[in-house]
Structures are given as C-alpha cells and as structure tokens.
Design a protein around this motif. Structure first.
Motif, PDB file in Angstrom:
ATOM      1  N   ASP A   5       0.838  -1.209   0.000  1.00  0.00           N
ATOM      2  CA  ASP A   5       0.000   0.000   0.000  1.00  0.00           C
ATOM      3  C   ASP A   5       0.870   1.256   0.000  1.00  0.00           C
ATOM      4  N   PHE A   6       1.912   1.251   0.831  1.00  0.00           N
ATOM      5  CA  PHE A   6       2.816   2.404   0.925  1.00  0.00           C
ATOM      6  C   PHE A   6       3.549   2.606  -0.398  1.00  0.00           C
ATOM      7  N   ALA A   7       4.032   1.507  -0.984  1.00  0.00           N
ATOM      8  CA  ALA A   7       4.743   1.601  -2.258  1.00  0.00           C
ATOM      9  C   ALA A   7       3.831   2.180  -3.344  1.00  0.00           C
ATOM     10  N   GLU A   8       2.571   1.762  -3.363  1.00  0.00           N
ATOM     11  CA  GLU A   8       1.641   2.285  -4.366  1.00  0.00           C
ATOM     12  C   GLU A   8       1.438   3.785  -4.194  1.00  0.00           C
ATOM     13  N   ARG A   9       1.367   4.251  -2.957  1.00  0.00           N
ATOM     14  CA  ARG A   9       1.216   5.690  -2.728  1.00  0.00           C
ATOM     15  C   ARG A   9       2.466   6.442  -3.192  1.00  0.00           C
ATOM     16  N   LEU A  10       3.640   5.880  -2.930  1.00  0.00           N
ATOM     17  CA  LEU A  10       4.884   6.536  -3.344  1.00  0.00           C
ATOM     18  C   LEU A  10       5.052   6.536  -4.859  1.00  0.00           C
ATOM     19  N   LEU A  11       4.497   5.557  -5.536  1.00  0.00           N
ATOM     20  CA  LEU A  11       4.640   5.482  -6.987  1.00  0.00           C
ATOM     21  C   LEU A  11       3.970   6.657  -7.698  1.00  0.00           C
TER      22      LEU A  11
ATOM     23  N   PRO B 190       5.128  -2.413 -10.470  1.00  0.00           N
ATOM     24  CA  PRO B 190       5.195  -1.010 -10.045  1.00  0.00           C
ATOM     25  C   PRO B 190       5.074  -0.034 -11.219  1.00  0.00           C
ATOM     26  N   LEU B 191       5.682  -0.363 -12.340  1.00  0.00           N
ATOM     27  CA  LEU B 191       5.583   0.515 -13.507  1.00  0.00           C
ATOM     28  C   LEU B 191       4.139   0.617 -13.994  1.00  0.00           C
ATOM     29  N   GLN B 192       3.414  -0.490 -13.985  1.00  0.00           N
ATOM     30  CA  GLN B 192       2.009  -0.466 -14.395  1.00  0.00           C
ATOM     31  C   GLN B 192       1.171   0.376 -13.435  1.00  0.00           C
ATOM     32  N   VAL B 193       1.470   0.300 -12.131  1.00  0.00           N
ATOM     33  CA  VAL B 193       0.770   1.136 -11.146  1.00  0.00           C
ATOM     34  C   VAL B 193       1.048   2.602 -11.433  1.00  0.00           C
ATOM     35  N   ARG B 194       2.297   2.919 -11.668  1.00  0.00           N
ATOM     36  CA  ARG B 194       2.699   4.304 -11.950  1.00  0.00           C
ATOM     37  C   ARG B 194       1.991   4.815 -13.212  1.00  0.00           C
TER      38      ARG B 194
ATOM     39  N   ASP C 220      13.108   0.499  -1.383  1.00  0.00           N
ATOM     40  CA  ASP C 220      13.884   0.630  -0.154  1.00  0.00           C
ATOM     41  C   ASP C 220      13.062   1.287   0.956  1.00  0.00           C
ATOM     42  N   LEU C 221      12.377   2.366   0.647  1.00  0.00           N
ATOM     43  CA  LEU C 221      11.566   3.071   1.641  1.00  0.00           C
ATOM     44  C   LEU C 221      10.382   2.237   2.131  1.00  0.00           C
ATOM     45  N   SER C 222       9.900   1.326   1.295  1.00  0.00           N
ATOM     46  CA  SER C 222       8.743   0.500   1.641  1.00  0.00           C
ATOM     47  C   SER C 222       9.108  -0.755   2.423  1.00  0.00           C
TER      48      SER C 222
END
Length: 171
Positions: free
Chosen positions: A117-123, A157-161, A135-137
């Motif tokens: 969830d955190f990684a998706e928000r950062l993306l 992650p690229l698809q989410v972005r 790294d942050l996640s």
C-alpha cells in the motif's frame, strides 16, 4: 421467518439476505482466479480490514490496537516475529495464532499489505525511482518489490505508476 433470514440471539432482528451464489464466470467484471491462488486471496483482505475483536483465541481489542499501531510505524524495517509478539506479551507461536484469528491473515501477509500500500502511494511521485520506493517501503530490492507486487496485486510497479498517471490526466 423465511429460509433466507438469520437471526442470532442478542442481535437486532434485522433479516440477513442470502444472495444466490453464481459461478465466477457469471459475475460481471470479476476476474477469474484459480482456487489454489491463496496468496492473492490472503491479500484481498487488506491491511485496512477491521480486526475481529474478542474472537475466541484472538487478540484483545487493546492488544490488536497496540500491534496494529506498532506495525503501522515499523512496517518498512526488518521485523522479527519475536519482536511483534513482544508487543502483545505473547510467545511467537501464540502470537501468530491470535493475530491470524483477529486479522484474518498472518503477520507476514499483513506487513506485506502495508508495504505494498505504501509503495503504491509513493509510486504517484514520478520523481522517485522504483528502487528508492522499494527501499523506503521495506523491500530488499526493486526486484523484490516487483515480484511481490506482481504476485499479490497482479501488476508491476511501472504499471501502477502508468495507471496513476492516466487517472491524473483524465481528471
């Protein structure tokens, strides 16, 4: 009372409607999933899921709140089961059983959900590299983030972005 009403003692007498179960192919918009795709089924229960408080064998409301706060503050670092169990004053064995009973997923699955969830928000921030986001996640590498996200969220992650960029452009 009809066949489709369920009334439990101590609860208001509001009928519980039972909907007919359709095969997966008949549900509109539902992506078919293999029955043995358990990791995906575990993460369908998100980290935001309300705990089943006072479930027999589960954590007390106070302990559930404490461990949820602890994991919310520390999910991005390496956590041991013993450390999580210590928050509740339980042995690791009993902690896993009680946590799973309360939250519906294992502690590991819960932490993965928080990290994803955190990684998706950062993306959403295109200035950050996916390596930095991993790294942050709390993931060991970009590859670990990508593999985990693909396994549990069925996207990279690229698809989410890209999806986030399209949704911002469409607003």
């Amino acid at each position: 009372m009809s066949d489709h009403e369920i009334v439990l003692s101590g609860e208001p007498k509001a009928p519980f409607q039972v909907e007919p179960v359709l095969p997966e192919a008949e549900h509109p918009g539902v992506k078919q999933q293999r029955a043995d795709d358990l990791p995906a089924r575990f993460l369908e229960i998100t980290a935001k899921r309300r705990p089943l408080l006072n479930a027999k064998g589960g954590l007390s409301a106070n302990r559930a709140r404490q461990v949820k706060e602890f994991l919310g503050q520390n999910f991005s670092r390496k956590l041991s089961l013993a450390e999580m169990a210590a928050v509740c004053g339980l042995s690791p064995y009993h902690f896993v059983r009680a946590f799973s009973k309360t939250f519906g997923v294992s502690p590991h699955q819960y932490v993965l959900g928080l990290r994803l969830d955190f990684a998706e928000r950062l993306l959403a921030d295109r200035r950050m590299s996916i390596t930095d986001i991993a790294d942050l996640s709390g993931f060991s590498s970009q590859s670990h983030l990508t593999t985990t996200m693909k396994k549990y969220r069925h996207v990279t992650p690229l698809q989410v972005r890209e999806r986030q960029a399209r949704s911002r452009a469409g607003k």
